[in-house]
Write an enzyme that holds these catalytic residues in place. Structure first.
Site, PDB file in Angstrom:
ATOM      1  N   TYR A 138      -3.339   3.225   3.623  1.00  0.00           N
ATOM      2  CA  TYR A 138      -3.515   1.748   3.517  1.00  0.00           C
ATOM      3  C   TYR A 138      -3.507   1.055   4.831  1.00  0.00           C
ATOM      4  O   TYR A 138      -4.248   0.064   5.028  1.00  0.00           O
ATOM      5  CB  TYR A 138      -2.503   1.188   2.456  1.00  0.00           C
ATOM      6  CG  TYR A 138      -2.456   1.827   1.381  1.00  0.00           C
ATOM      7  CD1 TYR A 138      -3.842   1.845   0.399  1.00  0.00           C
ATOM      8  CD2 TYR A 138      -1.265   2.267   0.479  1.00  0.00           C
ATOM      9  CE1 TYR A 138      -3.640   2.261  -0.684  1.00  0.00           C
ATOM     10  CE2 TYR A 138      -1.542   2.840  -0.914  1.00  0.00           C
ATOM     11  CZ  TYR A 138      -2.889   2.623  -1.497  1.00  0.00           C
ATOM     12  OH  TYR A 138      -2.915   3.145  -2.700  1.00  0.00           O
TER      13      TYR A 138
ATOM     14  N   GLU B 124       1.102  -1.820  -4.900  1.00  0.00           N
ATOM     15  CA  GLU B 124       2.621  -1.406  -4.586  1.00  0.00           C
ATOM     16  C   GLU B 124       2.499   0.193  -4.285  1.00  0.00           C
ATOM     17  O   GLU B 124       1.826   0.884  -4.664  1.00  0.00           O
ATOM     18  CB  GLU B 124       3.321  -1.698  -5.994  1.00  0.00           C
ATOM     19  CG  GLU B 124       3.887  -3.080  -5.986  1.00  0.00           C
ATOM     20  CD  GLU B 124       3.721  -3.308  -7.521  1.00  0.00           C
ATOM     21  OE1 GLU B 124       3.067  -2.621  -8.167  1.00  0.00           O
ATOM     22  OE2 GLU B 124       3.675  -4.488  -7.920  1.00  0.00           O
TER      23      GLU B 124
END
Ligand SMILES: CC(C)(COP(=O)(O)OP(=O)(O)OC[C@H]1O[C@@H](n2cnc3c(N)ncnc32)[C@H](O)[C@@H]1OP(=O)(O)O)[C@@H](O)C(=O)NCCC(=O)NCCS
Length: 144
Positions: free
Chosen positions: A114, A102
């Site tokens: 990411y 998350e």
């Protein structure tokens, strides 16, 4: 700089990274969770000191990245990319199939990081974060 699996000796450094990087830092006791199989963490070490880390909480063949942090004075040097690359390769070697995490919707630095490692969005959690309240984006990466 070298990356290595998180061991007890690095917990004080990692707890300090947590305090420097997050409003709700994980304590040393909470971080010790990452020393117990099947969970693990990876640190980037320079001159004996951990300057960045990532943790993975494991359930069956899936892992969830608990946190990623780089010391504020050592950012943009590839340390977070190095620890995540090592973490993904270790996860693959351990037979894990899917990694999730998350991230705050507003956290551009982490989202870019990411994305560059192949994570893609798969959902949101409304109001997941506090101080300030904000939605979480859920990202995933299939590895095996
Ligand atoms: C996010 C964080 C871990 C990145 O650490 P870092 O060691 O500086 O990252 P790296 O040097 O490995 O950067 C890798 C890539 O991430 C992206 N990135 C990192 N910092 C960025 C920034 N400030 N803005 C935009 N993109 C950024 C870039 O794509 C970068 O590649 P590039 O330098 O070749 O352009 C660091 O900023 C941090 O600790 N932030 C506070 C804690 C946090 O938010 N953790 C994530 C919680 S989910």
């Amino acid at each position: 700089m070298k990356t290595t699996i998180l061991e007890a000796a690095y917990l004080p450094d990692v707890a300090e990274l947590e305090r420097l990087c997050f409003v709700h830092p994980w304590s040393e006791a909470a971080l010790a969770h990452l020393l117990k199989e099947p969970h693990f963490g990876v640190v980037a070490v320079e001159e004996g000191r951990a300057l960045a880390y990532a943790g993975l909480s494991v359930a069956l063949d899936e892992g969830e990245i608990t946190n990623v942090a780089t010391h504020p004075q050592h950012r943009r040097l590839g340390l977070a990319r190095a620890v995540l690359t090592a973490l993904l390769s270790e996860a693959k070697a351990r037979g894990l199939c899917r990694i999730t995490l998350e991230v705050r919707v507003s956290n551009t630095a982490a989202r870019e990081l990411y994305a560059s490692l192949g994570f893609t969005p798969c959902g949101t959690r409304k109001g997941f974060y506090s101080a300030p309240r904000e939605d979480a984006l859920i990202l995933e990466k299939t590895i095996n």
